[in-house]
Design an enzyme around this catalytic site. Structure first.
Site, PDB file in Angstrom:
ATOM      1  N   ARG A  75      -9.699  16.407   5.392  1.00 10.18           N
ATOM      2  CA  ARG A  75     -10.461  16.693   4.163  1.00 10.18           C
ATOM      3  C   ARG A  75     -11.845  17.234   4.499  1.00 10.18           C
ATOM      4  O   ARG A  75     -12.454  16.807   5.484  1.00 10.18           O
ATOM      5  CB  ARG A  75     -10.602  15.417   3.318  1.00 10.18           C
ATOM      6  N   ASN A  78       0.881  -1.164   0.000  1.00  9.16           N
ATOM      7  CA  ASN A  78       0.000   0.000   0.000  1.00  9.16           C
ATOM      8  C   ASN A  78       0.924   1.221   0.000  1.00  9.16           C
ATOM      9  O   ASN A  78       1.485   1.589   1.032  1.00  9.16           O
ATOM     10  CB  ASN A  78      -0.883  -0.038   1.257  1.00  9.16           C
TER      11      ASN A  78
END
Ligand code: AMP
Length: 395
Positions: free
Chosen positions: A239, A9
């Site tokens: 975010r 990842n």
């Protein structure tokens, strides 16, 4: 000779690599490489979480993904000993409109995935760098790309589209949805822990540093809170989540902000961090107790409750609600706040089971089953990689 599947990842400045035995997918090791290009550091743990090795570089350490993965795999070689790497699975954020399943990456697929970079500029290039580096380090070993968007590819048009001119939809401006590997894993776990509701109407709340919710019917995603990019929907650590696009137009025209400044604002300076002025980390906010920290948490909870209602409407009712990821798994107070006063929806939490972090946390009479299930995206990737390999006649 026994084999292993590696799972990579690769993020912007960090790489996580996990090692799974092909036999039963036992987790053998987990390596985290952080600070690529800044202050590189590497830590390896065994399957039980015990630290096996730690290393930090003062000056002149690995400067890019390729160099970092070379360090990781150099450490790995003696650890693996006789065990053969049969496949490498990669988390790839974007599979575009086509990919509903994982793929083995060949040259043509590699170019097609590179064409999706503009759709996920903050993640896709790093995911591809991970694939390139591992392909060079393990020549001939299949590199399997598993997409965060894949699980959502069956969305109906109405959940996939924006109210924009049709040509933009045809060009790929769609609501792709993300966190698909987590949702797919949870769907599979539901079959094991609650088979009687796994085929029903389920909402999974993946509440971590990135956060989204997914409506699943009969094991398939039908809608999700994330859209064209992973910035839509719920507020997250840094975010924004859902935002009136008019705000961006205003910031561009009245403040002269350009794409780079808006990207920083929307991705790095907003959400829990922006609202609290303190931290992106839910633990910090829960401990701080300041008015702004409380308001940031309250906004996060309010948005999750609204999406719960919206996704229930999309499903036409609700049989189960599952909490997962860092906050969903570990914050009983956030789970309780999201469920509070939701009896009208058939949601009744068992306070004791919730505080104890049990798997089933709904009260005995709750019409909707509420569960807490830890996610495991890496295991999902390993299992995809192995399944794909076996479908091609592999080990
Ligand atoms: P993830 O991205 O899934 O690793 O989740 C990270 C988020 O989970 C951060 O906001 C953490 O503060 C939050 N988290 C982890 N453990 C806890 C906990 N015990 N209580 C509250 N939040 C937690």
């Amino acid at each position: 000779m026994s084999g292993v599947v590696l799972v990579v990842n690769a993020g912007s400045s960090s790489i996580k690599l996990e090692v799974f035995a092909t036999d039963g997918l036992a987790r053998l090791a987990n390596l985290l490489f952080e600070g690529i290009g800044v202050r590189p550091a590497m830590r390896a743990k065994d399957g039980a979480g015990a630290v096996l090795a730690e290393r930090m570089w003062a000056e002149g350490g690995p400067a890019d993904h390729r160099a970092a993965l070379a360090e990781v795999t150099a450490w790995l070689a003696p650890f693996l000993g006789e065990r053969r790497v049969v496949a490498v699975g990669h988390r790839v954020v974007h599979g575009g409109p086509e990919h509903a399943l994982p793929i083995v990456v060949d040259a043509a697929a590699r170019s097609a995935l590179a064409r999706l970079v503009p759709l996920a500029p903050l993640h896709q290039p790093h995911n591809l760098a991970g694939i390139d580096a591992m392909a060079a380090l393990y020549p001939g070993v299949p590199q399997v790309a598993c997409f965060d968007t894949a699980f959502h590819r069956g969305h109906p048009f109405v959940a996939d589209a924006f109210g924009l001119p049709r040509t933009l939809y045809d060009e790929g401006i769609r609501r792709y949805g993300f966190h698909g590997l987590s949702y797919e894993y949870i769907s599979g776990r539901l079959v094991e822990v609650a088979p009687e509701i796994a085929a029903g109407r389920v909402i999974v709340a993946h509440l971590g540093n990135g956060a989204s919710m997914c409506a699943i019917r009969q094991g398939r995603s039908i809608d999700s809170t994330m859209g064209f990019t992973a910035v839509d929907g719920l507020p997250m650590g840094t975010r924004t989540g859902q935002l009136d696009p008019g705000v961006m137009l205003h910031l561009m025209t009245a403040r002269g902000m350009d794409a780079a400044a808006l990207t920083r604002l929307l991705y790095n300076e907003s959400g829990l961090k922006g609202l609290s002025g303190l931290s992106s980390d839910m633990r910090d906010l829960e401990a701080a107790g300041t008015a702004q920290a409380r308001e940031a948490i309250a906004y996060f909870v309010y948005r999750a409750r609204k999406e719960l209602g919206a996704l229930t409407a999309a499903l036409g009712g609700l049989d189960a609600l599952v909490f997962t990821a860092g906050i969903g798994e570990n914050s009983p107070t956030t789970r309780a706040a999201i469920c509070a006063g939701m009896e009208w929806l058939g949601i009744a939490l068992d306070d004791r089971a919730n505080a104890a972090g049990e798997t089933v946390i709904s009260a005995p009479g709750s019409r909707v089953r509420i569960l807490r299930i830890p996610t495991d995206e890496e295991r999902m990737i390993a299992s995809h990689a192995l399944a794909l390999l076996r479908a091609r006649g592999g080990p």
